[in-house]
Design an enzyme around this catalytic site. Structure first.
Site, PDB file in Angstrom:
ATOM      1  N   GLU A  11      39.192  35.174  45.605  1.00 28.45           N
ATOM      2  CA  GLU A  11      38.490  35.577  44.378  1.00 28.45           C
ATOM      3  C   GLU A  11      38.288  34.450  43.369  1.00 28.45           C
ATOM      4  O   GLU A  11      38.619  34.584  42.190  1.00 28.45           O
ATOM      5  CB  GLU A  11      39.227  36.756  43.727  1.00 28.45           C
ATOM      6  CG  GLU A  11      39.314  37.952  44.656  1.00 28.45           C
ATOM      7  CD  GLU A  11      40.214  39.076  44.130  1.00 28.45           C
ATOM      8  OE1 GLU A  11      40.684  38.986  42.990  1.00 28.45           O
ATOM      9  OE2 GLU A  11      40.443  40.022  44.885  1.00 28.45           O
ATOM     10  N   GLU A  36      38.989  44.102  53.415  1.00 31.02           N
ATOM     11  CA  GLU A  36      39.739  45.073  52.606  1.00 31.02           C
ATOM     12  C   GLU A  36      38.925  46.352  52.449  1.00 31.02           C
ATOM     13  O   GLU A  36      38.714  46.852  51.354  1.00 31.02           O
ATOM     14  CB  GLU A  36      40.062  44.477  51.223  1.00 31.02           C
ATOM     15  CG  GLU A  36      40.818  43.156  51.308  1.00 31.02           C
ATOM     16  CD  GLU A  36      41.261  42.597  49.956  1.00 31.02           C
ATOM     17  OE1 GLU A  36      41.159  43.313  48.945  1.00 31.02           O
ATOM     18  OE2 GLU A  36      41.707  41.438  49.924  1.00 31.02           O
TER      19      GLU A  36
HETATM   20  O1  G3I Z   1      56.522  47.177  43.650  1.00 30.15           O
HETATM   21  C1  G3I Z   1      56.438  47.408  42.244  1.00 30.15           C
HETATM   22  C2  G3I Z   1      57.389  48.470  41.836  1.00 30.15           C
HETATM   23  O2  G3I Z   1      58.700  48.031  42.072  1.00 30.15           O
HETATM   24  C3  G3I Z   1      57.169  48.787  40.364  1.00 30.15           C
HETATM   25  O3  G3I Z   1      57.976  49.850  39.994  1.00 30.15           O
HETATM   26  C4  G3I Z   1      55.721  49.171  40.096  1.00 30.15           C
HETATM   27  C5  G3I Z   1      55.425  49.401  38.614  1.00 30.15           C
HETATM   28  O4  G3I Z   1      54.051  49.259  38.339  1.00 30.15           O
HETATM   29  O5  G3I Z   1      54.906  48.114  40.533  1.00 30.15           O
HETATM   30  C6  G3I Z   1      55.037  47.847  41.912  1.00 30.15           C
HETATM   31  O6  G3I Z   1      54.186  46.795  42.242  1.00 30.15           O
HETATM   32  C7  G3I Z   1      52.815  47.075  42.261  1.00 30.15           C
HETATM   33  C8  G3I Z   1      52.297  46.766  43.656  1.00 30.15           C
HETATM   34  O7  G3I Z   1      50.901  46.858  43.692  1.00 30.15           O
HETATM   35  C9  G3I Z   1      52.877  47.693  44.727  1.00 30.15           C
HETATM   36  O8  G3I Z   1      52.466  48.997  44.499  1.00 30.15           O
HETATM   37  C10 G3I Z   1      52.138  46.170  41.253  1.00 30.15           C
HETATM   38  O9  G3I Z   1      52.505  46.574  39.940  1.00 30.15           O
HETATM   39  C11 G3I Z   1      50.634  46.239  41.410  1.00 30.15           C
HETATM   40  O10 G3I Z   1      50.034  45.245  40.568  1.00 30.15           O
HETATM   41  C12 G3I Z   1      50.275  45.929  42.839  1.00 30.15           C
HETATM   42  O11 G3I Z   1      48.892  46.091  42.992  1.00 30.15           O
HETATM   43  C13 G3I Z   1      48.324  45.407  44.102  1.00 30.15           C
HETATM   44  C14 G3I Z   1      47.176  44.535  43.593  1.00 30.15           C
HETATM   45  O12 G3I Z   1      46.503  43.939  44.687  1.00 30.15           O
HETATM   46  C15 G3I Z   1      47.687  43.413  42.713  1.00 30.15           C
HETATM   47  O13 G3I Z   1      48.486  42.539  43.445  1.00 30.15           O
HETATM   48  C16 G3I Z   1      47.821  46.437  45.098  1.00 30.15           C
HETATM   49  O14 G3I Z   1      48.931  47.112  45.686  1.00 30.15           O
HETATM   50  C17 G3I Z   1      47.021  45.734  46.197  1.00 30.15           C
HETATM   51  O15 G3I Z   1      46.399  46.695  47.022  1.00 30.15           O
HETATM   52  C18 G3I Z   1      45.935  44.879  45.562  1.00 30.15           C
HETATM   53  O16 G3I Z   1      45.263  44.193  46.589  1.00 30.15           O
HETATM   54  C19 G3I Z   1      44.155  43.385  46.162  1.00 30.15           C
HETATM   55  C20 G3I Z   1      44.071  42.211  47.111  1.00 30.15           C
HETATM   56  O17 G3I Z   1      45.295  41.527  47.128  1.00 30.15           O
HETATM   57  C21 G3I Z   1      42.933  41.271  46.699  1.00 30.15           C
HETATM   58  N1  G3I Z   1      41.688  41.992  46.600  1.00 30.15           N
HETATM   59  C22 G3I Z   1      41.700  43.181  45.752  1.00 30.15           C
HETATM   60  C23 G3I Z   1      42.805  44.117  46.221  1.00 30.15           C
HETATM   61  C24 G3I Z   1      42.791  45.403  45.443  1.00 30.15           C
HETATM   62  O18 G3I Z   1      43.094  45.157  44.116  1.00 30.15           O
END
Ligand code: G3I
Length: 390
Positions: free
Chosen positions: A176, A281
């Protein structure tokens, strides 16, 4: 004439989907009886159905990687031949502090995918998001300059990609990096290092993991301006002799988004560069999108939950499931007729419950974007996808 034949085929397959969906719901009027219908549904095996065309992959969450969802693990090994860690190899997870690496989850995934002969895609080495603040600071807390940040990048890529050379088959090296108009996003990476930070990232990845394929990955690459930005980027790397082996189109889509002709044009344009093209994705949201300007996957978007944007909290109505089926059929028509240009199609999650779409752009919604539902049952329309567009 050709168009009429094509429309007829789509129509015929949709009728089949409708029959499959209503047949399933007759057998299973109560969603809590899903285990029973699981046995009746006779799922297809995705990796078999598409084996002559492209790999079929899925993103795995941390709990899945750590074996806390054994049924999902069985589904992964039986249905898919490629995996990507949804979050576990992002900088903040794997390298949270300057001198602290956390390899437990990635080591586990590497072992799992190698044992099961899954094509493993590392995600991701350089991204403006999910990167701790210390990365852009020197050891004394002062802001990094170009030299210091390049050194931090090198140490990270060497430690992470180097650790798994020969075991991780491909890396999303940079994720990105572009704005919607195709220009370079103004991230800390860009601000501190300059326009050539991607070139350094790819060169470092090639050195650290010479056996891996190296990809650029981004969302909304169907947009003509963003497509041109990728083409410029790839050509620049190619002209400098820096390895780039492919481009990943993320494909976070919806029932009416985007224009699939533009999606197809991008697939063809990237393939014409002589590199691999992947759909990395894929998911299709059925929910109304609250901010039309910002569809895509900008993870910084975080809106307050409103029930009007969460219309199906208990179950997806049959009529909407049919729309989802139709949309997937249209997407797979594009993929199937361009199969020779496509190396891999990866879904962003195994089942609906796991999907990030339940939490973006507002937390707490109920979306249905993947091929397996919340009880791991394959959706009825999936059977028709291998024939889509053919
Ligand atoms: O694991 C923690 C948990 O311990 C905590 O209690 C909770 C509170 O918010 O957060 C949890 O982590 C979250 C994680 O997902 C697992 O669910 C993060 O806050 C959250 O930011 C994270 O979001 C991920 C996001 O990327 C940001 O990294 C999504 O799962 C993931 O599907 C998403 O993937 C991205 C690709 O990497 C890049 N392209 C876009 C795509 C969708 O956004």
């Amino acid at each position: 004439m050709a168009n009429n034949t094509y429309s007829f085929k789509i129509y015929a397959i949709l009728v089949l989907c409708l029959m499959l969906i209503s047949c399933q719901s007759d057998k299973n009027p109560n969603p809590s009886k899903s285990a029973a219908s699981n046995q009746q549904a006779k799922p297809i095996v995705l990796k078999e159905a598409f084996k002559e065309r492209y790999r079929v992959g899925t993103a795995m969450s941390l709990v899945q990687i750590m074996g806390e969802e054994p049924d999902t693990l069985s589904l992964v090994t039986s249905q898919f031949n490629s995996v990507t860690p949804e979050n576990s190899m992002k900088w903040e997870r794997i390298h949270p502090e300057r001198n602290k690496y956390k390899f437990k989850a990635s080591d586990t995934l590497v072992e799992f995918s190698n044992q099961n002969k899954l094509f493993l895609v590392g995600h991701t080495l350089v991204w403006h998001s999910q990167t701790p603040d210390w990365v852009f600071q020197q050891a004394d807390g002062s802001p990094s300059d170009r030299k210091a940040l390049l050194e931090t990048m090198r140490l990270h890529i060497e430690a992470v990609a180097g650790r798994y050379d020969g075991k991780i088959q491909a890396w999303d090296v940079v994720n990105e990096a572009l704005n919607e108009d195709g220009s370079l996003r103004s991230s800390k990476w860009h601000e501190i290092i300059g326009d050539d930070y991607l070139e350094h990232a790819f060169a470092m990845a090639a050195k650290a993991s010479p056996h891996a394929k190296l990809y650029y990955n981004d969302y909304n690459l169907f947009k003509p301006e963003k497509r041109q930005g990728v083409i410029r980027l790839v050509k620049r790397l190619q002209s400098k002799g820096i390895p780039i082996h492919g481009v990943g189109l993320q494909a976070h889509y919806a029932l009416d988004y985007p224009d699939l002709n533009e999606f197809e044009d991008s697939i063809k344009a990237f393939a014409a560069l002589g590199i691999d093209v992947m759909i990395t994705e894929l998911d299709v949201s059925v929910l109304p999108f609250p901010d039309e300007e910002n569809q895509g996957a900008d993870v910084s978007l975080n809106l307050a939950l409103q029930s009007k944007f969460d219309p199906y909290p208990n179950q997806l109505p049959e009529s909407v499931e049919l729309q989802l089926a139709q949309r997937y059929m249209e997407i797979f028509s594009v993929l199937n007729r361009n199969a020779k240009l496509i190396d891999r199609v990866t879904f962003w999650g195994v089942h609906d419950k796991q999907s990030w779409r339940n939490g973006w752009p507002m937390q707490g919604r109920h979306d249905y974007p993947l091929l397996f539902d919340r009880s791991l049952k394959q959706k009825a329309f999936v059977k028709a996808l291998p024939q889509a567009g053919l």
